[in-house]
Design a protein around this motif. Sequence first.
Motif, PDB file in Angstrom:
ATOM      1  N   ALA A  53       1.214  46.159   7.996  1.00 40.50           N
ATOM      2  CA  ALA A  53       1.107  47.023   9.172  1.00 40.50           C
ATOM      3  C   ALA A  53       2.031  46.543  10.287  1.00 40.50           C
ATOM      4  CB  ALA A  53      -0.342  47.055   9.656  1.00 40.50           C
ATOM      5  N   THR A  54       2.140  45.231  10.453  1.00 45.01           N
ATOM      6  CA  THR A  54       3.019  44.694  11.485  1.00 45.01           C
ATOM      7  C   THR A  54       4.481  45.028  11.189  1.00 45.01           C
ATOM      8  OG1 THR A  54       1.466  42.875  11.886  1.00 45.01           O
ATOM      9  CG2 THR A  54       3.720  42.583  12.671  1.00 45.01           C
ATOM     10  N   PHE A  55       4.839  45.014   9.918  1.00 47.12           N
ATOM     11  CA  PHE A  55       6.219  45.334   9.546  1.00 47.12           C
ATOM     12  C   PHE A  55       6.528  46.818   9.751  1.00 47.12           C
ATOM     13  CE2 PHE A  55       9.319  46.873   6.443  1.00 47.12           C
ATOM     14  CZ  PHE A  55      10.411  46.055   6.720  1.00 47.12           C
ATOM     15  N   THR A  56       5.647  47.700   9.286  1.00 45.03           N
ATOM     16  CA  THR A  56       5.938  49.141   9.304  1.00 45.03           C
ATOM     17  C   THR A  56       5.660  49.793  10.658  1.00 45.03           C
ATOM     18  OG1 THR A  56       3.712  49.758   8.572  1.00 45.03           O
ATOM     19  CG2 THR A  56       5.360  49.289   6.861  1.00 45.03           C
ATOM     20  N   GLY A  57       4.795  49.194  11.465  1.00 39.91           N
ATOM     21  CA  GLY A  57       4.403  49.830  12.716  1.00 39.91           C
ATOM     22  C   GLY A  57       3.348  50.907  12.536  1.00 39.91           C
ATOM     23  N   GLY A 105       5.000  54.842  12.008  1.00 41.86           N
ATOM     24  CA  GLY A 105       3.925  55.471  12.772  1.00 41.86           C
ATOM     25  C   GLY A 105       4.174  56.964  12.921  1.00 41.86           C
ATOM     26  N   PRO A 106       3.351  57.662  13.704  1.00 41.97           N
ATOM     27  CA  PRO A 106       3.508  59.107  13.866  1.00 41.97           C
ATOM     28  C   PRO A 106       4.909  59.486  14.344  1.00 41.97           C
ATOM     29  CG  PRO A 106       1.421  58.376  14.807  1.00 41.97           C
ATOM     30  CD  PRO A 106       2.190  57.138  14.455  1.00 41.97           C
ATOM     31  N   ASN A 107       5.522  60.416  13.650  1.00 44.44           N
ATOM     32  CA  ASN A 107       6.836  60.954  14.029  1.00 44.44           C
ATOM     33  C   ASN A 107       7.885  59.856  14.201  1.00 44.44           C
ATOM     34  OD1 ASN A 107       5.800  63.665  14.183  1.00 44.44           O
ATOM     35  ND2 ASN A 107       4.920  63.132  16.179  1.00 44.44           N
ATOM     36  N   GLY A 108       7.851  58.874  13.289  1.00 50.14           N
ATOM     37  CA  GLY A 108       8.873  57.835  13.316  1.00 50.14           C
ATOM     38  C   GLY A 108       8.742  56.862  14.475  1.00 50.14           C
ATOM     39  N   THR A 109       7.513  56.543  14.894  1.00 51.27           N
ATOM     40  CA  THR A 109       7.272  55.599  15.980  1.00 51.27           C
ATOM     41  C   THR A 109       6.553  54.364  15.436  1.00 51.27           C
ATOM     42  OG1 THR A 109       5.150  56.615  16.524  1.00 51.27           O
ATOM     43  CG2 THR A 109       7.106  57.477  17.658  1.00 51.27           C
ATOM     44  N   ARG A 110       6.212  53.449  16.348  1.00 52.63           N
ATOM     45  CA  ARG A 110       5.373  52.304  16.021  1.00 52.63           C
ATOM     46  C   ARG A 110       4.130  52.337  16.910  1.00 52.63           C
ATOM     47  NH1 ARG A 110       7.375  48.026  13.248  1.00 52.63           N
ATOM     48  NH2 ARG A 110       6.026  46.586  14.407  1.00 52.63           N
TER      49      ARG A 110
END
Length: 578
Positions: free
Chosen positions: A189-193, A389-394
């Motif tokens: 989760a920390t890597f992908t955001g 994360g949502p819409n390419g965010t973290r």
Amino acid sequence: MEFLNLKAKAWCSCPCPCLLFLVIFGFLTSLSSAETHYHEFVIEAKPVKRLCRTHNIITVNGMFPGPTLEVREGDSLVIKAINRAQYNATLHWHGLHQLRNPWADGPEYVTQCPIQPGQTYTYWFTITNQEGTLWWHAHSRWLRATVYGALNIYPRWGVPYPFPMPKKEIPILLGEWWDRNPMDVLRLATFTGAAPNVSDAYTINGQPGDLYRCSSKETERFPVDLGETILLRIINSAMNQELFFGVANHKLTVVGVDSSYTKPFTTSVIMIGPGQTTNVLLKADQPPGRYYMAAHAYSTGNAPFDNTTTTAILEYKTAPCSSKKGKSSTPIFPKLPGFNDTATATAFSIQVKSLSAVEVPYVIDESLFFTVGLGLINCTNPNSPRCQGPNGTRFTSSMNNVSFVLPTVNSLMQAYYQGQRGVFTTDFPPVPPIQFDYTGNVSRGLWQPTKGTKLFKLKYGSRVQLVMQDTSIVTVEDHPMHLHGYEFYVVGSGFGNFNPSRDTATFNLVDPPRRNTIGTPPGGWVAIRFIANNPGIWLMHCHIDAHLTWGLAMSFLVENGVGQLQSVQPPPLDLPRC
């Protein structure tokens, strides 16, 4: 537990000298009866089988959950933590005041540097003016998923409970289980955001229960006699989930929360957030049989959650067997609220009040208003593997638009005590930098917080009111907020945006509950009051660990007062270094 009979016949004729003697005798007896308990906690990996698979999990003394600590008010604990795991580790004694002793509190990089693999550290502290159920757990990344245990604080010898003496006491530790290494879940989760994967099971005392694969044989069973009264010490040690809990066909009488007694009230279900504890009396007054204890999620955010149910069995010793080869009959299942039943959760919470009138600060020196909630970090490359994360965010989170960053070169408390500069600042904002409709349609320009290691400074003895306001950024959610080093009075709560001219008038300043962890209603606010009489640096954070990882935290720096008894103790010689 045994208690002395306080109704002994008076043996002197003059009431005043007799009363004075009894008071002095009782005081001296209580001092002399205080004990010091010594323990070794070996933090190490051990194989544990759950859900058909065996994993090496981090344990204390090879136990999952870890050892139960049993002490009395006034006792001291000396616990030597020996780290034989492959990870850095610390231990936190959740809810204990740790008066003038932040060095024993435990949060990594806040009051101490972590205990590195192969190293040791001894926690030494005294229980002061606290009774009830607390717990201990790791406070280093996600080790808390498996490193935790109960801390039962009994009254001093000769002091009874303020409720009928139970026949027996049963610890109920509610937890979460991942069918993989929780540290790997955090690392991904920390890597992908993105949000971390939800758990695969809930547990009662480390066991998932009958509704999960390969789990029925190990389901926790609690034998009881007809007519006896049992004290259940319920602890929510889950990582990321508030929970509903109930026992089929049995009423629960709430008599305490955290380390404080409450006015008794009866309910069929409790809602308990991560970090919280609740003591309930259960009367075994139903037809002899088998009854499920069960817990499942209370979910307030618009996000995935583990929608499974954990069970244990309350089993009457005289329960009849079924006619099929002597097998036990199927237990009766309790009626639990729906996963999103905020009305039931709220109705439960507002019934919790202190046992009697308490001294709540009336005059306030520091009136603080903190927004708490989630956020999103925009990425320059939304298609990156690190922006899932949502819409390419973290994902991120914050308090008053500051996403808390733990230092790494030193702990906050060590840096403050040593006068080391550049580790933190003391400019945490007392109110949101920008006012907005916190629970309405928030402009996307306010969704991304700033990062920082900011503390808020409090003078010793200052009387503090803190209103914590949930926001609708990403989603409204109930955030269980925990303040280290203190207990506080919960004087009010409500939905929508806090309105001081209207809502302050409804505050309970007579018998509000005293807690160490309290939830912000989803899309609402909660108000607490306390006196800053414990010097040191004390973390305040959401006890949903995913949110803590994202930065939903801050720290108070409570300055020394006058003299030694109002000042932080010197650090122990074996305090770990970074």
